[in-house]
Scaffold this active site. Sequence first.
Site, PDB file in Angstrom:
ATOM      1  CG  HIS A  82      -4.805 -29.235 -16.347  1.00 31.29           C
ATOM      2  ND1 HIS A  82      -5.962 -29.570 -15.689  1.00 31.29           N
ATOM      3  CD2 HIS A  82      -5.179 -28.412 -17.356  1.00 31.29           C
ATOM      4  CE1 HIS A  82      -6.991 -28.952 -16.268  1.00 31.29           C
ATOM      5  NE2 HIS A  82      -6.552 -28.246 -17.289  1.00 31.29           N
ATOM      6  CG  ASP A  84      -5.540 -29.856 -11.648  1.00 33.37           C
ATOM      7  OD1 ASP A  84      -4.918 -29.829 -12.737  1.00 33.37           O
ATOM      8  OD2 ASP A  84      -5.862 -28.823 -11.031  1.00 33.37           O
ATOM      9  CG  ASP A 112     -10.381 -27.926 -18.390  1.00 29.58           C
ATOM     10  OD1 ASP A 112      -9.169 -28.157 -18.525  1.00 29.58           O
ATOM     11  OD2 ASP A 112     -10.830 -26.895 -17.879  1.00 29.58           O
ATOM     12  CD  GLU A 145      -4.752 -25.222 -15.745  1.00 24.69           C
ATOM     13  OE1 GLU A 145      -4.700 -24.314 -16.574  1.00 24.69           O
ATOM     14  OE2 GLU A 145      -5.840 -25.618 -15.267  1.00 24.69           O
ATOM     15  CD  GLU A 146      -8.888 -26.341 -14.053  1.00 24.50           C
ATOM     16  OE1 GLU A 146      -8.970 -25.099 -13.983  1.00 24.50           O
ATOM     17  OE2 GLU A 146      -9.251 -26.987 -15.058  1.00 24.50           O
ATOM     18  CG  ASP A 169      -5.818 -26.783 -20.545  1.00 22.39           C
ATOM     19  OD1 ASP A 169      -7.031 -27.054 -20.513  1.00 22.39           O
ATOM     20  OD2 ASP A 169      -5.216 -26.284 -19.580  1.00 22.39           O
ATOM     21  CG  HIS A 359     -13.786 -24.519 -15.219  1.00 17.78           C
ATOM     22  ND1 HIS A 359     -12.930 -23.539 -14.775  1.00 17.78           N
ATOM     23  CD2 HIS A 359     -12.995 -25.489 -15.732  1.00 17.78           C
ATOM     24  CE1 HIS A 359     -11.674 -23.910 -15.017  1.00 17.78           C
ATOM     25  NE2 HIS A 359     -11.697 -25.088 -15.606  1.00 17.78           N
TER      26      HIS A 359
END
Length: 383
Positions: A82, A84, A112, A145-146, A169, A359
């Site tokens: 992804h 984003d 990520d 995705e997030e 991922d 994150h």
Amino acid sequence: MANINRERLAASFIELCEIDSPSREEGQISKRLQEIFAELGAEEIYEDNSTDATGAECGNLIVRFAGSGEKKGEEGFFLSCHMDTVEPGKGVKVVRNGDIFTSAGDTILGGDDKSGIAAIIEMFFMLKESGADHPPIEIILTVCEELGLVGATHLETEKIETPFGYALDSSGIDQVVIGAPAASKFTITVTGKSAHAGLAPEKGVSALQIAAKALGRLAVGRLDEESTRNFGVVEGGVAFNIVPETVVIHGELRSHSEEKFAAYTEEIHQAFADAIKEWQQEEGYEGSFEPFYEFEELGCYPALRLDATSPVIRRIAQAADSVAKKLDYIVAGGGSDANILFGKGLPTAIVATGMNKVHTTEEELDYNDLVSLVELLYSLATL
Ligand SMILES: [Zn+2]
């Protein structure tokens, strides 16, 4: 095996991390990736028409590389990442301390999922330089995705020609996720009727009492060895002397079993429907108003379950063997784009990229792990 250009790999990783791409703002990184893959000889770069549905600046990308030499006619595979990142993801500055990459501390790093993308880029550089035969390879680069796998949900999967693939991922290294739960996030709104709690309580219907009754009958936490449920936020009511008219509950459900997932979802509906029915039957309630509830699913994805004998797992197992790597095959507790792709008929294993503490502003990546991922990918491509 062809040589990994370690400095080039580090430079691409840093460049990608420093192009900010919080969810829905993937336009700039998409543009740069299209340039890179065009230079690397992509046969086709397709941007899909998902922006109306996702609200992102650009669509998902599907990049196709033709097969070469003797492997030209093989079926091939895809790699997905992804584009984003989560917040805080604006103004990312990468700090390199020996082999460890971090952000400057005020943002996430964005490994990520840019670790996966950088590894793919290096793999294609190596294929170009070595001239090694490889089958057709597609790259799927999603947006949003997030936000709950939103880009993948609206991906034009019919454009994908290869039969299976790998989502790069996941945290850790030398790990392949072969199972991930079905999950949904949902909002339940119970609507009653407001009234003055002291002067005319019989004119009111307390949404809070109905919600409490329903929630009291629903187990939470680990429901069985494969399933969990949580009600995380409850909001409602306006004042201590007003019968609460509306209560909103936000919750989630996960299960590795599709049947149990359906049964636990049904249980939620049953509990709220029963609580409303019982309220209506209760003595003393003479109003004509009928309380009701609404269940809104904010995102839902199917379980991922891959068999050890499936072509997608067999290929990566062979690729690992041929470079003497030992992979762990694990079942994860969270979902990714792989769940969506699997649900749309494209078996997808999730491969760890070395990203860690994702994150958070402490996110980091050990460069040696990224190098190890490139070795695995190159082997996967040239098998
Ligand atoms: Zn990710």
